[in-house]
Enzyme design. Structure first.
Site, PDB file in Angstrom:
ATOM      1  N   HIS A 135      54.508  12.038 -76.962  1.00  0.00           N
ATOM      2  CA  HIS A 135      53.208  12.264 -76.703  1.00  0.00           C
ATOM      3  C   HIS A 135      53.147  12.853 -75.198  1.00  0.00           C
ATOM      4  O   HIS A 135      54.321  12.699 -74.589  1.00  0.00           O
ATOM      5  CB  HIS A 135      52.190  11.194 -77.229  1.00  0.00           C
TER       6      HIS A 135
ATOM      7  N   HIS B  19      55.269  10.314 -72.762  1.00  0.00           N
ATOM      8  CA  HIS B  19      56.764  10.775 -72.702  1.00  0.00           C
ATOM      9  C   HIS B  19      57.040  11.866 -71.787  1.00  0.00           C
ATOM     10  O   HIS B  19      57.754  12.236 -71.046  1.00  0.00           O
ATOM     11  CB  HIS B  19      57.451  10.744 -74.232  1.00  0.00           C
TER      12      HIS B  19
ATOM     13  N   CYS C 248      58.108 -10.970 -78.303  1.00  0.00           N
ATOM     14  CA  CYS C 248      57.283  -9.674 -78.755  1.00  0.00           C
ATOM     15  C   CYS C 248      58.066  -8.408 -79.268  1.00  0.00           C
ATOM     16  O   CYS C 248      58.859  -7.920 -78.548  1.00  0.00           O
ATOM     17  CB  CYS C 248      56.478  -9.312 -77.567  1.00  0.00           C
TER      18      CYS C 248
ATOM     19  N   CYS D 241      57.590  -5.164 -77.528  1.00  0.00           N
ATOM     20  CA  CYS D 241      58.319  -4.938 -75.966  1.00  0.00           C
ATOM     21  C   CYS D 241      59.871  -5.143 -76.214  1.00  0.00           C
ATOM     22  O   CYS D 241      60.614  -4.785 -75.528  1.00  0.00           O
ATOM     23  CB  CYS D 241      57.834  -6.040 -75.028  1.00  0.00           C
TER      24      CYS D 241
ATOM     25  N   CYS E 222      50.690 -10.842 -75.391  1.00  0.00           N
ATOM     26  CA  CYS E 222      51.506  -9.927 -74.499  1.00  0.00           C
ATOM     27  C   CYS E 222      50.541  -8.865 -73.849  1.00  0.00           C
ATOM     28  O   CYS E 222      49.704  -8.321 -74.438  1.00  0.00           O
ATOM     29  CB  CYS E 222      52.602  -9.161 -75.321  1.00  0.00           C
TER      30      CYS E 222
ATOM     31  N   HIS F 291      50.934  -5.239 -75.491  1.00  0.00           N
ATOM     32  CA  HIS F 291      50.568  -4.929 -76.917  1.00  0.00           C
ATOM     33  C   HIS F 291      49.292  -5.752 -77.316  1.00  0.00           C
ATOM     34  O   HIS F 291      48.848  -5.287 -78.345  1.00  0.00           O
ATOM     35  CB  HIS F 291      51.827  -5.351 -77.511  1.00  0.00           C
TER      36      HIS F 291
ATOM     37  N   LYS G 178      43.234   3.540 -73.550  1.00  0.00           N
ATOM     38  CA  LYS G 178      44.409   3.494 -73.891  1.00  0.00           C
ATOM     39  C   LYS G 178      44.720   4.158 -75.010  1.00  0.00           C
ATOM     40  O   LYS G 178      44.026   4.426 -75.801  1.00  0.00           O
ATOM     41  CB  LYS G 178      44.729   2.017 -74.170  1.00  0.00           C
TER      42      LYS G 178
ATOM     43  N   LYS H  97      47.995   5.659 -81.102  1.00  0.00           N
ATOM     44  CA  LYS H  97      48.140   6.466 -82.631  1.00  0.00           C
ATOM     45  C   LYS H  97      46.814   5.888 -83.512  1.00  0.00           C
ATOM     46  O   LYS H  97      46.175   6.758 -83.976  1.00  0.00           O
ATOM     47  CB  LYS H  97      49.347   6.027 -83.352  1.00  0.00           C
TER      48      LYS H  97
HETATM   49  N1  MSP Z   1      63.192   2.505 -75.031  1.00  0.00           N
HETATM   50  C1  MSP Z   1      62.609   1.964 -73.723  1.00  0.00           C
HETATM   51  C2  MSP Z   1      63.269   2.379 -72.683  1.00  0.00           C
HETATM   52  C3  MSP Z   1      64.832   2.195 -72.429  1.00  0.00           C
HETATM   53  S1  MSP Z   1      65.341   2.903 -71.014  1.00  0.00           S
HETATM   54  C4  MSP Z   1      66.683   2.264 -70.757  1.00  0.00           C
HETATM   55  C5  MSP Z   1      60.966   2.350 -73.817  1.00  0.00           C
HETATM   56  N2  MSP Z   1      60.884   3.422 -74.726  1.00  0.00           N
HETATM   57  S2  MSP Z   1      59.204   4.086 -74.908  1.00  0.00           S
HETATM   58  O1  MSP Z   1      59.531   4.979 -76.044  1.00  0.00           O
HETATM   59  O2  MSP Z   1      58.342   2.908 -74.994  1.00  0.00           O
HETATM   60  O3  MSP Z   1      59.053   4.730 -73.544  1.00  0.00           O
HETATM   61  C6  MSP Z   1      58.436   4.263 -72.195  1.00  0.00           C
HETATM   62  C7  MSP Z   1      58.296   5.512 -71.444  1.00  0.00           C
HETATM   63  O4  MSP Z   1      57.589   6.390 -72.035  1.00  0.00           O
HETATM   64  C8  MSP Z   1      57.611   4.830 -70.214  1.00  0.00           C
HETATM   65  O5  MSP Z   1      58.378   4.158 -69.257  1.00  0.00           O
HETATM   66  C9  MSP Z   1      57.188   6.098 -69.591  1.00  0.00           C
HETATM   67  O6  MSP Z   1      58.173   6.794 -69.127  1.00  0.00           O
HETATM   68  C10 MSP Z   1      56.633   6.836 -71.087  1.00  0.00           C
HETATM   69  N3  MSP Z   1      55.271   6.419 -71.274  1.00  0.00           N
HETATM   70  C11 MSP Z   1      54.945   6.233 -72.670  1.00  0.00           C
HETATM   71  N4  MSP Z   1      53.548   6.137 -72.705  1.00  0.00           N
HETATM   72  C12 MSP Z   1      52.947   6.400 -71.629  1.00  0.00           C
HETATM   73  C13 MSP Z   1      51.861   6.547 -70.933  1.00  0.00           C
HETATM   74  N5  MSP Z   1      50.570   5.917 -71.674  1.00  0.00           N
HETATM   75  N6  MSP Z   1      51.620   6.808 -69.754  1.00  0.00           N
HETATM   76  C14 MSP Z   1      52.592   7.107 -68.782  1.00  0.00           C
HETATM   77  N7  MSP Z   1      53.872   6.991 -69.465  1.00  0.00           N
HETATM   78  C15 MSP Z   1      54.155   6.532 -70.628  1.00  0.00           C
HETATM   79  O7  MSP Z   1      60.294   1.895 -73.138  1.00  0.00           O
END
Ligand code: MSP
Length: 512
Positions: A17, A20, A125, A128, A143, A146, A298, A301
């Site tokens: 989304h 990412h 959790c 996380c 947490c 979440h 926030k 989904k």
């Molecule tokens: N798999 C772990 C990361 C391991 S790195 C060695 C993880 N994955 S995640 O799919 O949850 O991705 C987290 C990352 O996605 C965040 O650090 C950020 O870069 C991005 N984001 C996901 N949702 C976000 C927002 N709502 N706002 C900003 N960035 C976000 O954690």
């Protein structure tokens, strides 16, 4: 000169989304910017495919974990293609090469006595994929990310002696003169990390017995690597840690790891400790951005308010979507976004300011010079003014992750040219002074070329198109690389006298 930049590897239990996309687009902009500055860039992104969360998601969908990973990882690659992300490699933690890296690091830490077995009971959790002490939970025992209650888990696992790294980490994080200094940004988050570090570090569990969907430890196949350790090691695997020594030596350490604040602790404390333990150099910079909410809530989904990259591209086009997402808010603090805000910025920066500059310059060239770059004594005064503004601010903003500021400077350079057009009033000159008219139009085209070279990392396709429209003959990437070497404009500028211009059509239609 090399530059190694990484995004987090994303969990495959979610669809890509705007959150990412934000990290990946901003990383791509920096990667492209560094390439234009002559760096040999390695840009790594990928997917994080192990852990209880993925196994549970696969079960829910009646798939094997590998099937789910293949399917979802592909979705990330599709989206990055859609957004024109220029990654060098895409790592998947289920790849064979990654198993080998993880095993190598584990064995090394084990051999050095940094890993030991311990029985414990703690709150876990799944969201996380980590344990929490009660003090780290909110007043309801949930947490913070979440809002769910972690469950008590009891296991005998392998622990990493994180506590032994307290002083080493403190030195490397706080002392800029340390040869292994690791710069954590932004400042406020760096201070939070230092504050937490001062409270002391506890040893952390690095393996699981209950999670089968993971990488078995080389010294005890009944246990799998904790998903976070597995994930962090991707930064080594991706550049060839176990299969391409030359590449690895060339690119490691990472110049910058980008991510959001949720995972900064892992990257600035646990990751460096693993690296020190393994005798590897530390990343130079760890930079985290904020979380964004959508219209104040926030994104989730279940609330059905997730903005997908496809929706953004459908509405604004790829290049504008990249520009808007990357520059709508400062890189660092949390921020709220809305469709209205995105559209307003699109209309202001792109439809009005940039679009207007291109459309009227080309229209005038068409009307007065039959769509050819005027043949005149080269007038580069305006281009030089634009170049000076950009050189002063844009470059340092780009180098320091202030992408929204860099975009502001770009917009002020565009405004400067638009104002100059108003002041010159070429439509009046057409009646009185044709030489001056030719000189002015020539100047607008050359100034636009300078602007467009700076726009290139944000909007690679549109910039190239504008470059051709304004009659600049050469390849934009080559020209920009040469230009950024010493920021000197060639004697005759970029748009070639008498070159045929192209009609731009409507580059950025106004949106409502
Ligand atoms: N798999 C772990 C990361 C391991 S790195 C060695 C993880 N994955 S995640 O799919 O949850 O991705 C987290 C990352 O996605 C965040 O650090 C950020 O870069 C991005 N984001 C996901 N949702 C976000 C927002 N709502 N706002 C900003 N960035 C976000 O954690």
């Amino acid at each position: 000169m090399k530059f190694y930049i990484t995004t987090p590897i994303y969990y495959v239990n979610d669809i890509p989304h705007i959150g990412h996309s934000y990290t990946t687009i901003t990383s791509d902009i920096v990667a492209r910017w560094k390439r234009l500055n002559g760096f040999d860039v390695f840009f790594l992104t990928g997917t994080d495919e192990h852990g209880a969360k993925i196994a549970a998601a696969a079960k829910e969908r009646e798939k094997t974990p590998q099937e789910l990973c293949d399917e979802m990882s592909e979705k990330f690659r599709e989206v990055w293609k859609l957004l024109n992300i220029s990654y060098t490699d895409f790592i998947r933690t289920t790849q064979r090469r990654h198993f080998v890296s993880v095993e190598k690091i584990f064995q090394m830490l084990f051999d050095k006595g940094l890993i030991f077995k311990k029985k414990y009971e703690e709150l876990y959790c799944v969201g996380c994929e980590r344990f929490y002490a009660r003090k780290d939970l909110d007043e309801n025992g949930c947490c913070h990310f979440h809002k769910t209650k972690p469950v008590l888990q009891s296991e005998e696992n392998y622990f990493f002696k994180l506590s032994a790294f307290q002083n080493a980490l403190f030195e490397r994080i706080t002392n800029p003169n340390h040869k292994e200094y690791i710069e954590i940004q932004p400042e406020e988050r760096r201070n939070e990390i230092i504050g937490k570090l001062k409270l002391g570090l506890e040893d952390v569990s690095f393996s699981r017995t209950a999670v089968e969907w993971g990488i078995p430890l080389p010294f005890d196949k009944k246990q799998t690597s904790y998903v976070w350790v597995d994930a962090l090691i991707n930064y080594l695997t991706g550049i060839g840690y176990t299969e391409n020594e030359t590449n690895f030596q060339k690119y490691w350490p990472a110049d910058i790891h980008l991510m959001a604040k949720d995972i900064l602790w892992f990257h600035s404390v646990i990751w460096p400790a693993i690296l020190i333990g393994a005798g590897l150099p530390l990343p130079k910079k760890v930079y985290s951005h904020g979380f964004f909410t959508l219209n104040g809530s926030k994104m989730s989904k279940s609330l059905g308010n997730v903005i997908s990259p496809q929706e953004l591209v459908d509405k604004y086009g790829v290049d504008a979507a990249r520009y808007l997402v990357a520059t709508l808010m400062p890189f660092g603090p949390d921020g709220d976004i809305s469709w209205q805000g995105l559209t307003l910025k699109y209309n202001t920066d792109l439809a009005n300011n940039m679009g207007n500059l291109i459309s009227r310059t080309i229209k005038m060239t068409e009307k007065y010079f039959n769509l050819h770059v005027p043949q005149t004594v080269p007038n580069l005064e305006l281009a030089k003014k634009v170049a000076a503004i950009l050189k002063e601010n844009f470059v340092s903003d780009m180098d320091n992750m202030r992408l929204h500021k860099a975009a502001e400077t770009l917009q002020s350079a565009i405004t400067l040219v638009n104002r100059q057009i108003e002041t010159d009033a070429p439509w009046e000159l057409a009646k009185t002074d044709l030489d001056k008219l030719a000189s002015c139009i020539y100047a607008y085209l050359q100034a636009t070329d300078i602007i467009v070279m700076h726009l290139l990392p944000f909007m690679p396709t549109v910039s190239e198109k504008i470059w051709q429209i304004t009659g600049a003959g050469c390849d934009i990437n080559g020209a920009a690389k040469k230009y950024f070497e010493n920021t000197v404009i060639p004697e005759n500028g970029f748009s070639i006298p008498n070159a045929q211009l192209q009609s731009p059509g409507i580059l950025f239609p106004r949106l409502f």
